[in-house]
Design a protein around this motif. Structure first.
Motif, PDB file in Angstrom:
ATOM      1  N   HIS A   1       8.178 -20.848  -8.010  1.00 52.54           N
ATOM      2  CA  HIS A   1       8.831 -20.165  -9.124  1.00 52.54           C
ATOM      3  C   HIS A   1       9.822 -19.132  -8.595  1.00 52.54           C
ATOM      4  CE1 HIS A   1       5.748 -21.910 -11.761  1.00 52.54           C
ATOM      5  NE2 HIS A   1       4.897 -21.621 -10.775  1.00 52.54           N
ATOM      6  N   PRO A   2      10.865 -18.846  -9.364  1.00 47.76           N
ATOM      7  CA  PRO A   2      11.835 -17.842  -8.917  1.00 47.76           C
ATOM      8  C   PRO A   2      11.227 -16.438  -8.955  1.00 47.76           C
ATOM      9  CG  PRO A   2      12.373 -18.626 -11.135  1.00 47.76           C
ATOM     10  CD  PRO A   2      11.251 -19.482 -10.640  1.00 47.76           C
ATOM     11  N   VAL A   3      11.100 -15.839  -7.808  1.00 49.09           N
ATOM     12  CA  VAL A   3      10.545 -14.490  -7.665  1.00 49.09           C
ATOM     13  C   VAL A   3      11.293 -13.800  -6.528  1.00 49.09           C
ATOM     14  CG1 VAL A   3       8.519 -13.101  -7.069  1.00 49.09           C
ATOM     15  CG2 VAL A   3       8.235 -15.153  -8.455  1.00 49.09           C
ATOM     16  N   GLY A   4      11.666 -12.542  -6.739  1.00 47.88           N
ATOM     17  CA  GLY A   4      12.275 -11.767  -5.667  1.00 47.88           C
ATOM     18  C   GLY A   4      13.739 -12.101  -5.440  1.00 47.88           C
ATOM     19  N   PRO A   5      14.277 -11.706  -4.285  1.00 51.40           N
ATOM     20  CA  PRO A   5      13.547 -11.217  -3.109  1.00 51.40           C
ATOM     21  C   PRO A   5      12.913  -9.834  -3.273  1.00 51.40           C
ATOM     22  CG  PRO A   5      15.906 -11.027  -2.776  1.00 51.40           C
ATOM     23  CD  PRO A   5      15.728 -11.786  -4.040  1.00 51.40           C
ATOM     24  N   ALA A   6      13.373  -9.043  -4.259  1.00 49.28           N
ATOM     25  CA  ALA A   6      12.737  -7.748  -4.526  1.00 49.28           C
ATOM     26  C   ALA A   6      12.047  -7.794  -5.881  1.00 49.28           C
ATOM     27  CB  ALA A   6      13.764  -6.618  -4.497  1.00 49.28           C
ATOM     28  N   VAL A   7      10.919  -7.120  -5.967  1.00 46.24           N
ATOM     29  CA  VAL A   7      10.180  -6.976  -7.227  1.00 46.24           C
ATOM     30  C   VAL A   7       9.853  -5.501  -7.407  1.00 46.24           C
ATOM     31  CG1 VAL A   7       9.179  -9.292  -7.173  1.00 46.24           C
ATOM     32  CG2 VAL A   7       7.966  -7.381  -6.084  1.00 46.24           C
ATOM     33  N   MET A   8       9.430  -5.157  -8.611  1.00 46.05           N
ATOM     34  CA  MET A   8       8.974  -3.790  -8.852  1.00 46.05           C
ATOM     35  C   MET A   8       7.488  -3.720  -8.538  1.00 46.05           C
ATOM     36  SD  MET A   8      10.071  -0.843  -9.633  1.00 46.05           S
ATOM     37  CE  MET A   8       9.320   0.765  -9.959  1.00 46.05           C
ATOM     38  N   PHE A   9       7.156  -2.828  -7.608  1.00 41.70           N
ATOM     39  CA  PHE A   9       5.775  -2.639  -7.180  1.00 41.70           C
ATOM     40  C   PHE A   9       5.317  -1.266  -7.641  1.00 41.70           C
ATOM     41  CE2 PHE A   9       2.818  -1.267  -3.639  1.00 41.70           C
ATOM     42  CZ  PHE A   9       1.753  -2.068  -4.042  1.00 41.70           C
ATOM     43  N   GLY A  10       4.204  -1.228  -8.365  1.00 39.06           N
ATOM     44  CA  GLY A  10       3.627   0.034  -8.802  1.00 39.06           C
ATOM     45  C   GLY A  10       2.391   0.354  -7.993  1.00 39.06           C
ATOM     46  N   CYS A  11       2.325   1.575  -7.466  1.00 42.25           N
ATOM     47  CA  CYS A  11       1.152   1.966  -6.684  1.00 42.25           C
ATOM     48  C   CYS A  11       0.995   3.477  -6.738  1.00 42.25           C
ATOM     49  CB  CYS A  11       1.272   1.499  -5.240  1.00 42.25           C
ATOM     50  SG  CYS A  11      -0.151   1.952  -4.212  1.00 42.25           S
ATOM     51  N   ALA A  12      -0.018   3.937  -7.461  1.00 36.96           N
ATOM     52  CA  ALA A  12      -0.336   5.364  -7.515  1.00 36.96           C
ATOM     53  C   ALA A  12      -1.754   5.563  -6.992  1.00 36.96           C
ATOM     54  CB  ALA A  12      -0.216   5.893  -8.938  1.00 36.96           C
ATOM     55  N   MET A  13      -1.929   6.599  -6.172  1.00 34.24           N
ATOM     56  CA  MET A  13      -3.231   6.912  -5.589  1.00 34.24           C
ATOM     57  C   MET A  13      -3.728   8.219  -6.191  1.00 34.24           C
ATOM     58  SD  MET A  13      -2.481   5.955  -1.614  1.00 34.24           S
ATOM     59  CE  MET A  13      -1.668   4.388  -1.206  1.00 34.24           C
ATOM     60  N   TYR A  14      -4.848   8.130  -6.885  1.00 31.60           N
ATOM     61  CA  TYR A  14      -5.465   9.293  -7.512  1.00 31.60           C
ATOM     62  C   TYR A  14      -6.708   9.702  -6.723  1.00 31.60           C
ATOM     63  CZ  TYR A  14      -2.585   8.115 -11.593  1.00 31.60           C
ATOM     64  OH  TYR A  14      -1.538   7.848 -12.434  1.00 31.60           O
ATOM     65  N   ALA A  15      -7.021  10.976  -6.741  1.00 30.52           N
ATOM     66  CA  ALA A  15      -8.286  11.416  -6.156  1.00 30.52           C
ATOM     67  C   ALA A  15      -9.435  10.699  -6.858  1.00 30.52           C
ATOM     68  CB  ALA A  15      -8.430  12.926  -6.295  1.00 30.52           C
ATOM     69  N   ALA A  16     -10.389  10.210  -6.078  1.00 32.82           N
ATOM     70  CA  ALA A  16     -11.490   9.446  -6.664  1.00 32.82           C
ATOM     71  C   ALA A  16     -12.233  10.256  -7.724  1.00 32.82           C
ATOM     72  CB  ALA A  16     -12.449   8.998  -5.569  1.00 32.82           C
ATOM     73  N   GLU A  17     -12.298  11.566  -7.528  1.00 31.78           N
ATOM     74  CA  GLU A  17     -13.023  12.388  -8.499  1.00 31.78           C
ATOM     75  C   GLU A  17     -12.308  12.471  -9.846  1.00 31.78           C
ATOM     76  OE1 GLU A  17     -11.093  15.302  -5.453  1.00 31.78           O
ATOM     77  OE2 GLU A  17     -12.116  13.352  -5.436  1.00 31.78           O
ATOM     78  N   ASP A  18     -11.054  12.025  -9.901  1.00 32.53           N
ATOM     79  CA  ASP A  18     -10.323  11.990 -11.174  1.00 32.53           C
ATOM     80  C   ASP A  18     -10.455  10.643 -11.890  1.00 32.53           C
ATOM     81  OD1 ASP A  18      -9.444  14.558 -10.708  1.00 32.53           O
ATOM     82  OD2 ASP A  18      -7.514  13.941  -9.861  1.00 32.53           O
ATOM     83  N   ALA A  19     -11.247   9.722 -11.310  1.00 26.75           N
ATOM     84  CA  ALA A  19     -11.316   8.360 -11.847  1.00 26.75           C
ATOM     85  C   ALA A  19     -11.880   8.310 -13.253  1.00 26.75           C
ATOM     86  CB  ALA A  19     -12.148   7.484 -10.925  1.00 26.75           C
ATOM     87  N   GLU A  20     -12.738   9.245 -13.629  1.00 30.79           N
ATOM     88  CA  GLU A  20     -13.298   9.233 -14.974  1.00 30.79           C
ATOM     89  C   GLU A  20     -12.200   9.369 -16.030  1.00 30.79           C
ATOM     90  OE1 GLU A  20     -17.011  11.265 -17.433  1.00 30.79           O
ATOM     91  OE2 GLU A  20     -16.335  12.144 -15.538  1.00 30.79           O
ATOM     92  N   GLU A  21     -11.131  10.060 -15.694  1.00 26.02           N
ATOM     93  CA  GLU A  21      -9.985  10.192 -16.595  1.00 26.02           C
ATOM     94  C   GLU A  21      -9.024   9.015 -16.461  1.00 26.02           C
ATOM     95  OE1 GLU A  21      -5.962  13.047 -16.854  1.00 26.02           O
ATOM     96  OE2 GLU A  21      -7.591  13.526 -15.475  1.00 26.02           O
ATOM     97  N   VAL A  22      -8.825   8.557 -15.239  1.00 24.64           N
ATOM     98  CA  VAL A  22      -7.796   7.549 -14.967  1.00 24.64           C
ATOM     99  C   VAL A  22      -8.218   6.161 -15.436  1.00 24.64           C
ATOM    100  CG1 VAL A  22      -6.463   6.413 -13.145  1.00 24.64           C
ATOM    101  CG2 VAL A  22      -6.884   8.879 -13.036  1.00 24.64           C
ATOM    102  N   LEU A  23      -9.477   5.781 -15.203  1.00 27.10           N
ATOM    103  CA  LEU A  23      -9.909   4.415 -15.515  1.00 27.10           C
ATOM    104  C   LEU A  23      -9.701   4.040 -16.988  1.00 27.10           C
ATOM    105  CD1 LEU A  23     -13.175   4.000 -13.397  1.00 27.10           C
ATOM    106  CD2 LEU A  23     -11.039   2.705 -13.149  1.00 27.10           C
TER     107      LEU A  23
END
Length: 479
Positions: free
Chosen positions: A218-240
């Protein structure tokens, strides 16, 4: 010298030097014994938990070598393991004292850009496919770790960054060349050996050795939008919960997942996350970066991230982003997974508790999003079975010390049991399973109503169950 080999059902046999010389003359690729250079390198698996010693390794150079190896195993009634990429968590691809049919030298990939077809040899890795296909602006839906073997991922289903838009890897298989248990090379497609073709799309390595795959790209790329955010694990109760609510309205172009992990202190990562327990929220948009940017913008707004690495990226780079989490042979691994119809608060509660109390920094608690094109396929369209799940919850035990084996494996099983007991669970995904032997409940969870049909196809193509070192399906009784 004499090589001792295990027989299929019980006992051992021996091969003498003259017999080994006779076998060497049969193959174009090398025949490797425990005394030969390269033996230890050839038997290394991605999962460092396994240190198995095959009696003999045939490193196949092409389909003729595979056919010859299968015939030798049949004539001498040998136990057989089949190795593609050697990435399987359960370690099926290498056996003690048996004959290992090694496809790792068969890594060729050919792309037909006009018809968007990619032909892949059975020992190729996803990095090989990505390199060749992306040259033409194409992609085959594959895994999220580029060192994963094409064969194992495809035969077990195959999910990655593109499955919500284009389906599982097995959904994109249009033909396969297979060496069957009697040593024949056959082609399976929608018009040739149709039942075998159906079984290969999710039924695992039960039916033969696949020497080549043909995929719809399938036609993909060569560039795509990649999302990646790293949250403190102790904030997961809010983030999930915020992430769960966001995924409910996503277009098929977006595939997302969350991972609990401990980030290493490496120059590749921002200092803010070094040695931190984090919740990673990640996603890929399968269209252009301009289209994907607004769709993925909320990823960094579920709380206050420690780092937000979102942005346009080459698709090949996205495919390699998680490779460092899984160094070959350096981690001991045991995984179990459950599919769920929804991420209710009860599921999130287990994710949170397990994610915050992992037994080792390398252990993952992982939840990939399903749905989209995956769900639109019917449960009997392929052997993969039920497609109704909205998410997979995978408890991925990874650790380094053998003394921790029993405790970590039990921790994984306990997490699996806890999720499985919830009312929203639907089944399991066998590519995320570390169990060497599946009980009937696990087979039913994976294949559902397709199990009887698979057993019949197994009877037709491998009635003696010679290909048994896999997520094994017993052949049905003779008619």
């Amino acid at each position: 010298m004499t090589v001792r080999l295990s027989l299929l059902n019980a006992g051992q046999t021996e091969l003498t030097d003259p017999e080994l010389d006779e076998l060497r003359a049969m193959f174009h690729g090398p025949l490797i014994t425990p005394e030969d250079p390269g033996y230890d390198e050839s038997r290394v698996m991605h999962n460092g938990m396994f240190d198995r010693r095959p009696g003999l390794i045939v490193r196949c150079a092409g389909p003729a070598d595979v056919m010859g190896a299968v015939r030798v195993a049949r004539e001498r009634d040998l136990l057989v393991a089949v190795r593609g990429g050697g990435h399987g968590i359960a370690g099926h691809s290498v056996c003690d004292n048996g004959l290992m049919i090694d496809l790792s030298a068969m890594r060729g990939v050919w792309t037909n850009p006009a018809e968007r077809i990619v032909r892949v040899q059975g020992g190729a890795l996803w990095a090989d496919v990505d390199r060749e296909a992306q040259t033409f602006g194409l992609a085959v839906p594959g895994g999220v770790v580029s060192t994963t073997g094409v064969a194992g991922l495809t035969l077990g289903g195959g999910l990655g960054w593109l499955h919500r838009k284009y389906g599982l890897t097995c959904d994109n298989l249009i033909a396969a060349e297979v060496v069957t248990a009697d040593g024949r090379l056959v082609r399976a497609s929608s018009t040739e050996h149709e039942e075998l073709f159906w079984a290969l799309r999710g039924g695992g390595g039960n039916f033969g050795v696949v020497t080549a795959f043909e995929f719809q790209a399938h036609p993909v790329g060569p560039a795509v939008m990649f999302g990646c955010a790293m949250y403190a694990a102790e904030d997961a109760e809010e983030v999930l919960p915020a992430w769960r609510d966001w995924t409910a309205g996503l277009p098929d172009e977006v595939t997302s997942r969350i991972l609990f992990w401990t980030m290493p202190a490496t120059p590749l990562l921002p200092p803010e996350v070094h040695d931190r327990d984090v919740l990673i929220v990640a996603a890929v948009h399968a269209g252009s970066p301009d289209e994907g940017a607004p769709a993925l913008r909320p990823i960094g707004r579920f709380g206050t991230p420690l780092a937000d690495l979102s942005g346009p990226a080459p698709f090949r780079e996205v495919q390699r982003n998680l490779d460092f989490m899984f160094p070959k042979g350096q981690l001991r691994s045991y995984w179990k997974s459950v599919t769920v119809n929804e991420l209710g608060d009860d599921v999130l509660d287990v994710l949170l508790r397990r994610g915050l109390n992992r037994p080792h920094p390398r252990t993952l608690v992982h939840a990939p999003q399903m749905g989209g094109a995956v769900r639109r396929a019917g449960p009997a369209d392929t052997a993969h079975g039920d497609r109704s799940a909205a998410f997979i919850v995978s408890i991925d035990g990874n650790w380094t010390d053998a003394d921790d084996d029993a405790a970590t494996m039990q921790w994984v099983r306990d997490g699996f049991d806890e999720i499985q007991a919830l009312p929203s669970t639907a089944g399991t995904y066998l590519n995320f399973s570390g169990d060497r032997d599946l009980d009937n409940a696990a087979k039913q969870a994976a294949f559902g109503r397709n199990l009887d049909r698979l057993a019949g196809i197994k009877r037709d193509f491998d009635p003696e169950n010679r290909f048994r070192l896999n997520n094994n399906i017993q052949p049905a009784m003779a008619r």
